[in-house]
Design an enzyme around this catalytic site. Structure first.
Site, PDB file in Angstrom:
ATOM      1  N   MET A 263      -3.300   1.702   1.375  1.00 30.37           N
ATOM      2  CA  MET A 263      -3.496   0.269   1.658  1.00 30.37           C
ATOM      3  C   MET A 263      -2.464  -0.241   2.679  1.00 30.37           C
ATOM      4  O   MET A 263      -1.600  -1.042   2.341  1.00 30.37           O
ATOM      5  CB  MET A 263      -3.387  -0.522   0.333  1.00 30.37           C
ATOM      6  CG  MET A 263      -4.384  -0.098  -0.712  1.00 30.37           C
ATOM      7  SD  MET A 263      -4.046  -0.843  -2.337  1.00 30.37           S
ATOM      8  CE  MET A 263      -2.585   0.064  -2.865  1.00 30.37           C
TER       9      MET A 263
ATOM     10  N   GLN B 268      -9.889  -8.666  -1.585  1.00 33.70           N
ATOM     11  CA  GLN B 268      -8.932  -9.661  -1.102  1.00 33.70           C
ATOM     12  C   GLN B 268      -9.663 -10.820  -0.427  1.00 33.70           C
ATOM     13  O   GLN B 268      -9.393 -11.991  -0.698  1.00 33.70           O
ATOM     14  CB  GLN B 268      -7.960  -9.017  -0.107  1.00 33.70           C
ATOM     15  CG  GLN B 268      -6.981  -8.028  -0.716  1.00 33.70           C
ATOM     16  CD  GLN B 268      -6.140  -7.335   0.349  1.00 33.70           C
ATOM     17  OE1 GLN B 268      -6.476  -7.347   1.537  1.00 33.70           O
ATOM     18  NE2 GLN B 268      -5.041  -6.724  -0.076  1.00 33.70           N
TER      19      GLN B 268
ATOM     20  N   THR C  78       2.284  -1.334  -0.884  1.00 36.83           N
ATOM     21  CA  THR C  78       1.895  -2.486  -0.081  1.00 36.83           C
ATOM     22  C   THR C  78       2.542  -3.720  -0.690  1.00 36.83           C
ATOM     23  O   THR C  78       2.639  -3.822  -1.916  1.00 36.83           O
ATOM     24  CB  THR C  78       0.365  -2.674  -0.048  1.00 36.83           C
ATOM     25  OG1 THR C  78       0.040  -4.010   0.346  1.00 36.83           O
ATOM     26  CG2 THR C  78      -0.270  -2.430  -1.400  1.00 36.83           C
TER      27      THR C  78
ATOM     28  N   THR D 298       1.356  -6.925  -0.242  1.00 37.39           N
ATOM     29  CA  THR D 298       0.321  -7.879  -0.643  1.00 37.39           C
ATOM     30  C   THR D 298      -0.172  -7.647  -2.055  1.00 37.39           C
ATOM     31  O   THR D 298      -0.328  -8.596  -2.834  1.00 37.39           O
ATOM     32  CB  THR D 298      -0.864  -7.825   0.341  1.00 37.39           C
ATOM     33  OG1 THR D 298      -0.430  -8.256   1.635  1.00 37.39           O
ATOM     34  CG2 THR D 298      -2.012  -8.713  -0.121  1.00 37.39           C
TER      35      THR D 298
ATOM     36  N   CYS E  19       5.462  -6.572   5.249  1.00 34.68           N
ATOM     37  CA  CYS E  19       4.198  -5.845   5.225  1.00 34.68           C
ATOM     38  C   CYS E  19       4.563  -4.408   5.524  1.00 34.68           C
ATOM     39  O   CYS E  19       5.345  -4.138   6.456  1.00 34.68           O
ATOM     40  CB  CYS E  19       3.217  -6.388   6.258  1.00 34.68           C
ATOM     41  SG  CYS E  19       1.755  -5.351   6.462  1.00 34.68           S
ATOM     42  N   THR E  20       4.024  -3.465   4.770  1.00 36.37           N
ATOM     43  CA  THR E  20       4.470  -2.077   4.907  1.00 36.37           C
ATOM     44  C   THR E  20       4.020  -1.422   6.205  1.00 36.37           C
ATOM     45  O   THR E  20       4.446  -0.307   6.503  1.00 36.37           O
ATOM     46  CB  THR E  20       4.013  -1.227   3.704  1.00 36.37           C
ATOM     47  OG1 THR E  20       2.593  -1.350   3.537  1.00 36.37           O
ATOM     48  CG2 THR E  20       4.725  -1.672   2.431  1.00 36.37           C
TER      49      THR E  20
END
Length: 229
Positions: free
Chosen positions: A10, A52, A83, A85, A196-197
């Protein structure tokens, strides 16, 4: 060495960085041929993104909870959601298993505090910046998080999902994010969170106008510390 369980995919672009970061840390702290014991459950990101976009966060949490259970049954000693999020559903995932879930928000907050920073600019997906879970948890940990204005948030969402998650890096996008940081300096921010990754694919946290914190690297280091206990 304990086994690290990764809930990844993700996107897979940043999950690959997790694998690299963790193994680099293990090698540097051990010996040349030592590598980490890792179990990876890589989800179909398209399915997660659809949930999402539909606002079906509980259903997305169930998807990750199943992945977490599978990793625990396979022998993982700790879990990481790869992730930022999806830490919106971190409690739901953590409650599904008995092994510890290492939380990227908590680990990043600790890194900021250790560095003496207290008012970071958060660069992340729109969900992470706007849903409140991130800034609220950071506030509970003593940090005042600032997010870009609406146009900056829209630009970040586009850069992350349309470019970085697809393996695309553009110099124009890098400059746009650097401009966001420069603009935010006037508000008194003292640091920048790459929250954010995927953002570490575009920005070097050590080459920003202010101290930068790569949440992917911070999370990976936490996993290594746990594995080597």
């Amino acid at each position: 060495m304990k086994t690290i369980g990764l809930i990844g995919g993700m996107s897979w672009e940043s999950t690959a960085t997790y694998y690299q970061y963790i193994n680099e840390q293990i090698r540097d702290q051990s010996s040349t041929l030592t590598s980490a014991k890792i179990l990876l459950n890589s989800l179909n990101f398209a399915e997660v993104v659809a949930l999402q976009q539909a606002g079906k966060w509980h259903e997305a949490g169930e998807l990750l909870a199943v992945a977490a259970k599978q990793l625990a049954l396979a022998g993982a000693d700790c879990l990481l959601i790869c992730t930022n999020t999806m830490h919106l559903v971190a409690d739901q995932v953590a409650n599904a298993v008995t092994v510890p879930l290492l939380n990227i928000i908590v680990e990043t907050a600790q890194a900021l505090k250790q560095a003496g920073c207290c008012k970071p600019l958060l660069l992340a997906t729109r969900y992470t910046m706007e849903h409140g879970f991130y800034t609220e948890q950071m506030a509970q940990l003593g940090l005042q998080v600032v997010v870009p204005a609406s146009d900056g948030r829209a630009a970040l969402q586009r850069i992350i999902f349309d470019e970085l998650c697809c393996g695309i890096t553009r110099e124009s996008s890098k400059e746009a994010l650097l401009d966001l940081i420069r603009q935010a300096q006037a508000s008194g921010i003292d640091s920048v969170i790459l929250g954010c990754t995927e953002l570490q694919l575009l920005l070097d946290p050590n080459q920003l106008p202010l101290p930068g914190f790569d949440s992917t690297l911070i999370h990976a280091k936490a996993a290594v510390r746990f594995a080597r206990q």
